[in-house]
Design a protein around this motif. Structure first.
Motif, PDB file in Angstrom:
ATOM      1  N   LYS A 166      -7.016  -4.707   7.301  1.00 25.11           N
ATOM      2  CA  LYS A 166      -5.599  -4.061   7.227  1.00 25.11           C
ATOM      3  C   LYS A 166      -5.300  -3.033   6.312  1.00 25.11           C
ATOM      4  O   LYS A 166      -4.686  -2.355   6.593  1.00 25.11           O
ATOM      5  CB  LYS A 166      -4.671  -5.349   6.736  1.00 25.11           C
ATOM      6  CG  LYS A 166      -4.895  -6.359   7.782  1.00 25.11           C
ATOM      7  CD  LYS A 166      -4.071  -7.955   7.184  1.00 25.11           C
ATOM      8  CE  LYS A 166      -2.645  -7.827   7.131  1.00 25.11           C
ATOM      9  NZ  LYS A 166      -2.147  -9.021   6.725  1.00 25.11           N
ATOM     10  N   ALA A 167      -5.859  -3.166   5.385  1.00 30.11           N
ATOM     11  CA  ALA A 167      -5.891  -2.044   4.303  1.00 30.11           C
ATOM     12  C   ALA A 167      -6.595  -0.792   4.774  1.00 30.11           C
ATOM     13  O   ALA A 167      -5.975   0.329   4.709  1.00 30.11           O
ATOM     14  CB  ALA A 167      -6.697  -2.419   2.882  1.00 30.11           C
ATOM     15  N   TYR A 168      -7.633  -0.874   5.269  1.00 27.32           N
ATOM     16  CA  TYR A 168      -8.412   0.514   5.963  1.00 27.32           C
ATOM     17  C   TYR A 168      -7.548   0.918   6.955  1.00 27.32           C
ATOM     18  O   TYR A 168      -7.297   2.025   7.148  1.00 27.32           O
ATOM     19  CB  TYR A 168      -9.567  -0.132   6.363  1.00 27.32           C
ATOM     20  CG  TYR A 168     -10.388   1.068   7.203  1.00 27.32           C
ATOM     21  CD1 TYR A 168     -11.038   2.188   6.509  1.00 27.32           C
ATOM     22  CD2 TYR A 168     -10.689   1.150   8.394  1.00 27.32           C
ATOM     23  CE1 TYR A 168     -11.718   3.071   7.166  1.00 27.32           C
ATOM     24  CE2 TYR A 168     -11.250   2.198   9.286  1.00 27.32           C
ATOM     25  CZ  TYR A 168     -11.660   3.130   8.381  1.00 27.32           C
ATOM     26  OH  TYR A 168     -12.267   4.075   9.104  1.00 27.32           O
ATOM     27  N   PHE A 196     -10.235  -9.668   6.571  1.00 31.91           N
ATOM     28  CA  PHE A 196      -9.098  -9.644   7.381  1.00 31.91           C
ATOM     29  C   PHE A 196      -7.966  -8.687   6.612  1.00 31.91           C
ATOM     30  O   PHE A 196      -7.486  -7.508   7.071  1.00 31.91           O
ATOM     31  CB  PHE A 196      -8.160 -10.980   7.854  1.00 31.91           C
ATOM     32  CG  PHE A 196      -6.965 -10.742   8.407  1.00 31.91           C
ATOM     33  CD1 PHE A 196      -6.840  -9.822   9.327  1.00 31.91           C
ATOM     34  CD2 PHE A 196      -5.857 -11.620   8.032  1.00 31.91           C
ATOM     35  CE1 PHE A 196      -5.793  -9.662  10.374  1.00 31.91           C
ATOM     36  CE2 PHE A 196      -4.584 -11.272   8.940  1.00 31.91           C
ATOM     37  CZ  PHE A 196      -4.626 -10.413   9.878  1.00 31.91           C
ATOM     38  N   ASN A 197      -7.837  -8.914   5.390  1.00 26.66           N
ATOM     39  CA  ASN A 197      -7.281  -7.845   4.273  1.00 26.66           C
ATOM     40  C   ASN A 197      -7.812  -6.641   4.111  1.00 26.66           C
ATOM     41  O   ASN A 197      -7.219  -5.617   4.051  1.00 26.66           O
ATOM     42  CB  ASN A 197      -6.904  -8.570   3.059  1.00 26.66           C
ATOM     43  CG  ASN A 197      -5.719  -9.689   3.294  1.00 26.66           C
ATOM     44  OD1 ASN A 197      -4.477  -9.237   3.244  1.00 26.66           O
ATOM     45  ND2 ASN A 197      -6.061 -10.922   3.191  1.00 26.66           N
ATOM     46  N   ASN A 225      -4.970  -7.990  -1.951  1.00 24.94           N
ATOM     47  CA  ASN A 225      -5.197  -9.626  -1.442  1.00 24.94           C
ATOM     48  C   ASN A 225      -6.666  -9.833  -1.097  1.00 24.94           C
ATOM     49  O   ASN A 225      -7.248 -10.880  -1.074  1.00 24.94           O
ATOM     50  CB  ASN A 225      -4.184  -9.668  -0.198  1.00 24.94           C
ATOM     51  CG  ASN A 225      -3.826 -11.073  -0.108  1.00 24.94           C
ATOM     52  OD1 ASN A 225      -3.884 -12.002  -1.084  1.00 24.94           O
ATOM     53  ND2 ASN A 225      -3.032 -11.501   0.763  1.00 24.94           N
ATOM     54  N   SER A 226      -7.203  -8.726  -0.537  1.00 22.87           N
ATOM     55  CA  SER A 226      -8.468  -8.828  -0.255  1.00 22.87           C
ATOM     56  C   SER A 226      -9.469  -9.352  -1.343  1.00 22.87           C
ATOM     57  O   SER A 226     -10.407 -10.103  -1.154  1.00 22.87           O
ATOM     58  CB  SER A 226      -9.147  -7.660   0.399  1.00 22.87           C
ATOM     59  OG  SER A 226     -10.545  -7.721   0.897  1.00 22.87           O
ATOM     60  N   THR A 261       4.296   7.251   1.614  1.00 21.80           N
ATOM     61  CA  THR A 261       4.248   6.298   0.277  1.00 21.80           C
ATOM     62  C   THR A 261       4.297   4.861   0.679  1.00 21.80           C
ATOM     63  O   THR A 261       3.751   3.906   0.171  1.00 21.80           O
ATOM     64  CB  THR A 261       5.867   6.728  -0.354  1.00 21.80           C
ATOM     65  OG1 THR A 261       5.411   7.796  -0.657  1.00 21.80           O
ATOM     66  CG2 THR A 261       5.672   5.648  -1.678  1.00 21.80           C
ATOM     67  N   ILE A 262       5.043   4.304   1.906  1.00 20.94           N
ATOM     68  CA  ILE A 262       5.353   2.945   2.166  1.00 20.94           C
ATOM     69  C   ILE A 262       4.079   2.668   2.813  1.00 20.94           C
ATOM     70  O   ILE A 262       3.391   1.321   2.476  1.00 20.94           O
ATOM     71  CB  ILE A 262       6.495   2.693   3.054  1.00 20.94           C
ATOM     72  CG1 ILE A 262       7.834   3.191   2.481  1.00 20.94           C
ATOM     73  CG2 ILE A 262       6.381   1.266   3.485  1.00 20.94           C
ATOM     74  CD1 ILE A 262       8.016   2.466   1.218  1.00 20.94           C
ATOM     75  N   THR A 263       3.306   3.459   3.542  1.00 15.59           N
ATOM     76  CA  THR A 263       1.938   2.730   4.209  1.00 15.59           C
ATOM     77  C   THR A 263       0.978   2.592   3.212  1.00 15.59           C
ATOM     78  O   THR A 263       0.175   1.698   3.060  1.00 15.59           O
ATOM     79  CB  THR A 263       1.675   3.862   5.350  1.00 15.59           C
ATOM     80  OG1 THR A 263       2.776   3.927   6.314  1.00 15.59           O
ATOM     81  CG2 THR A 263       0.698   3.216   6.030  1.00 15.59           C
ATOM     82  N   SER A 264       0.830   3.764   2.120  1.00 12.00           N
ATOM     83  CA  SER A 264      -0.180   3.632   0.987  1.00 12.00           C
ATOM     84  C   SER A 264       0.056   2.201   0.238  1.00 12.00           C
ATOM     85  O   SER A 264      -0.847   1.667  -0.228  1.00 12.00           O
ATOM     86  CB  SER A 264      -0.210   4.839   0.384  1.00 12.00           C
ATOM     87  OG  SER A 264      -0.223   6.242   0.969  1.00 12.00           O
ATOM     88  N   TYR A 265       1.365   2.070   0.184  1.00 11.70           N
ATOM     89  CA  TYR A 265       1.646   0.745  -0.578  1.00 11.70           C
ATOM     90  C   TYR A 265       0.981  -0.508   0.038  1.00 11.70           C
ATOM     91  O   TYR A 265       0.568  -1.287  -0.685  1.00 11.70           O
ATOM     92  CB  TYR A 265       3.187   0.641  -0.970  1.00 11.70           C
ATOM     93  CG  TYR A 265       3.529  -0.781  -1.286  1.00 11.70           C
ATOM     94  CD1 TYR A 265       3.272  -1.233  -2.773  1.00 11.70           C
ATOM     95  CD2 TYR A 265       4.019  -1.861  -0.269  1.00 11.70           C
ATOM     96  CE1 TYR A 265       3.607  -2.311  -3.095  1.00 11.70           C
ATOM     97  CE2 TYR A 265       4.082  -3.029  -0.805  1.00 11.70           C
ATOM     98  CZ  TYR A 265       3.877  -3.522  -2.155  1.00 11.70           C
ATOM     99  OH  TYR A 265       4.091  -4.821  -2.541  1.00 11.70           O
ATOM    100  N   TYR A 266       1.443  -0.549   1.361  1.00 10.46           N
ATOM    101  CA  TYR A 266       0.675  -1.622   2.085  1.00 10.46           C
ATOM    102  C   TYR A 266      -0.855  -1.688   1.987  1.00 10.46           C
ATOM    103  O   TYR A 266      -1.301  -2.988   2.077  1.00 10.46           O
ATOM    104  CB  TYR A 266       1.426  -1.716   3.319  1.00 10.46           C
ATOM    105  CG  TYR A 266       2.852  -2.336   3.290  1.00 10.46           C
ATOM    106  CD1 TYR A 266       2.727  -3.802   3.246  1.00 10.46           C
ATOM    107  CD2 TYR A 266       3.878  -1.717   3.422  1.00 10.46           C
ATOM    108  CE1 TYR A 266       4.063  -4.380   3.396  1.00 10.46           C
ATOM    109  CE2 TYR A 266       5.254  -2.428   3.314  1.00 10.46           C
ATOM    110  CZ  TYR A 266       5.374  -3.660   3.342  1.00 10.46           C
ATOM    111  OH  TYR A 266       6.430  -4.186   3.203  1.00 10.46           O
ATOM    112  N   SER A 267      -1.465  -0.756   2.082  1.00 11.46           N
ATOM    113  CA  SER A 267      -2.805  -0.598   2.091  1.00 11.46           C
ATOM    114  C   SER A 267      -3.189  -1.223   0.658  1.00 11.46           C
ATOM    115  O   SER A 267      -4.292  -1.908   0.561  1.00 11.46           O
ATOM    116  CB  SER A 267      -3.083   0.903   2.211  1.00 11.46           C
ATOM    117  OG  SER A 267      -4.658   0.802   2.539  1.00 11.46           O
ATOM    118  N   LYS A 268      -2.680  -0.702  -0.434  1.00 13.84           N
ATOM    119  CA  LYS A 268      -2.760  -1.445  -1.878  1.00 13.84           C
ATOM    120  C   LYS A 268      -2.826  -2.729  -1.779  1.00 13.84           C
ATOM    121  O   LYS A 268      -3.471  -3.755  -2.392  1.00 13.84           O
ATOM    122  CB  LYS A 268      -2.316  -0.557  -3.037  1.00 13.84           C
ATOM    123  CG  LYS A 268      -2.470   0.981  -2.993  1.00 13.84           C
ATOM    124  CD  LYS A 268      -1.688   1.573  -4.119  1.00 13.84           C
ATOM    125  CE  LYS A 268      -1.909   3.029  -4.334  1.00 13.84           C
ATOM    126  NZ  LYS A 268      -1.115   3.669  -5.209  1.00 13.84           N
TER     127      LYS A 268
END
Length: 339
Positions: free
Chosen positions: A84-86, A80-81, A117-118, A105-112
């Motif tokens: 979400k990252a992809y 699931f994570n 978490n994955s 920048t923000i979206t890349s942070y959430y991907s990381k």
């Protein structure tokens, strides 16, 4: 714990086994299977929960049947994570055409964050915060682990107030020893979910898993940078609205961002795509039956979101080739960075 430990731990696991979900079918991404599982089994195991209470914390050692159940569940949460990252990685690529540095920048942070978490879930760790308003909240469990808090939430008429009640559930499994524990705790610590994820991530030796580290020294730095960018006067640097019209037009432009709109490894996303490929290939090496990690899904998400752009063509080609660590698109990015 290393890569081979994970492969040995998950080998021959059937992801679609009936034990994966209380309903007998694989859980949907929105389902919290552990709180749901605990709510279901608590009435028949009240004595076990009470006997396992020490210092306001319930700790239950998991037997092999339990570990087999949570094995499939950890895979579910990890996947699931991963998706979400992809998805957030694709969203970040989509914004290069607009030169939207802040949101890249923000979206890349959430991907990381989701990628971290994955990896955490795949290595046998997960945490849930169950609030009183959650349908899987068990009042008696809250009373066991936090009797003072429970008493403070009782009205004069004896009715329990759910608004401020909560407890935490943690799963900690060691794939190398095939041992694990289920914890229900009242002290969730001062950090939020982001702090928990980065602290757990910092405890992992990702190199042993064959996965590149996304932040070497201080993973929490990523969260601090996100907070600085998103919530302070130092963020949104593109919006210096006090400049005169002509100066504002020049300042708002981010041509160095737009110049990367044909790349799939970019200054913000290169490490993300690298880890996506490494984790994808780790999933494939686990030998898990019916694991829903297919190239077709990744290709469809890419094609649908990025259309027929050069980014989409390159990313689809990379996916079809199985995310080789050395490839012409990484060479293209390295050339771009060097010029």
């Amino acid at each position: 714990m290393d890569r081979q430990d994970l492969i040995n731990f998950y080998k021959d696991t059937n992801y679609l086994s009936a034990s994966l979900s209380i309903r007998g079918i694989p859980p949907r991404p929105s389902e919290w299977n552990v709180p749901l599982f605990i709510k279901k089994i608590y009435p028949e195991n009240i004595a076990l929960f009470k006997e396992s209470l020490t210092n306001k914390s319930i700790e239950i050692q998991l037997d092999q049947e339990d570990i087999n159940y949570f094995k499939a569940l950890m895979l579910h949460e990890s996947l699931f994570n991963f998706y979400k990252a992809y998805y957030n990685y694709i969203c970040a690529l989509k914004m290069y055409d607009g030169g939207l540095q802040h949101w890249i920048t923000i979206t890349s942070y959430y991907s990381k964050l989701y990628m971290a978490n994955s990896i955490i879930a795949l290595t046998g760790n997960s945490r849930y915060v169950v609030n009183g308003s959650n349908k899987n909240f068990v009042e008696d469990i809250y009373k066991l682990v936090n009797p003072k808090g429970y008493n403070r939430n009782i009205e004069i008429n004896g009715k329990f107030i759910e608004d401020y009640a909560k407890y935490g559930i943690e799963i900690n499994i060691a794939p190398s020893s095939n041992e694990g524990v289920l914890k229900i705790i009242t002290d969730l610590g001062s950090g939020g979910s982001h702090s928990y994820i980065w602290n757990k991530y910092s405890e992992l030796d990702t190199a042993e898993l064959g996965i590149t580290r996304m932040e070497y020294d201080y993973p929490q730095k990523l969260s601090n940078e996100r907070n600085l960018e998103n919530y302070s006067f130092d963020g949104y640097k593109q919006l210096d609205f006090n400049l005169g019209i002509e100066n504002f037009k020049d300042y708002f432009k981010r041509e160095y961002i737009k110049d990367q709109s044909d790349l799939i490894y970019t200054s913000d996303t290169a490490i993300i795509l690298g880890v996506i490929g490494e984790l994808y290939n780790l999933y494939k090496s686990l030998g898990v039956k019916n694991l829903p990690i297919e190239k077709e899904k990744l290709i469809f998400m890419c094609d649908y979101s990025l259309g027929k752009s050069n980014q989409s063509i390159k990313l689809i080609d990379l996916i079809k080739s199985g995310f080789p660590p050395k490839n012409k698109y990484l060479n293209e990015y390295n050339w771009y960075e060097s010029t």
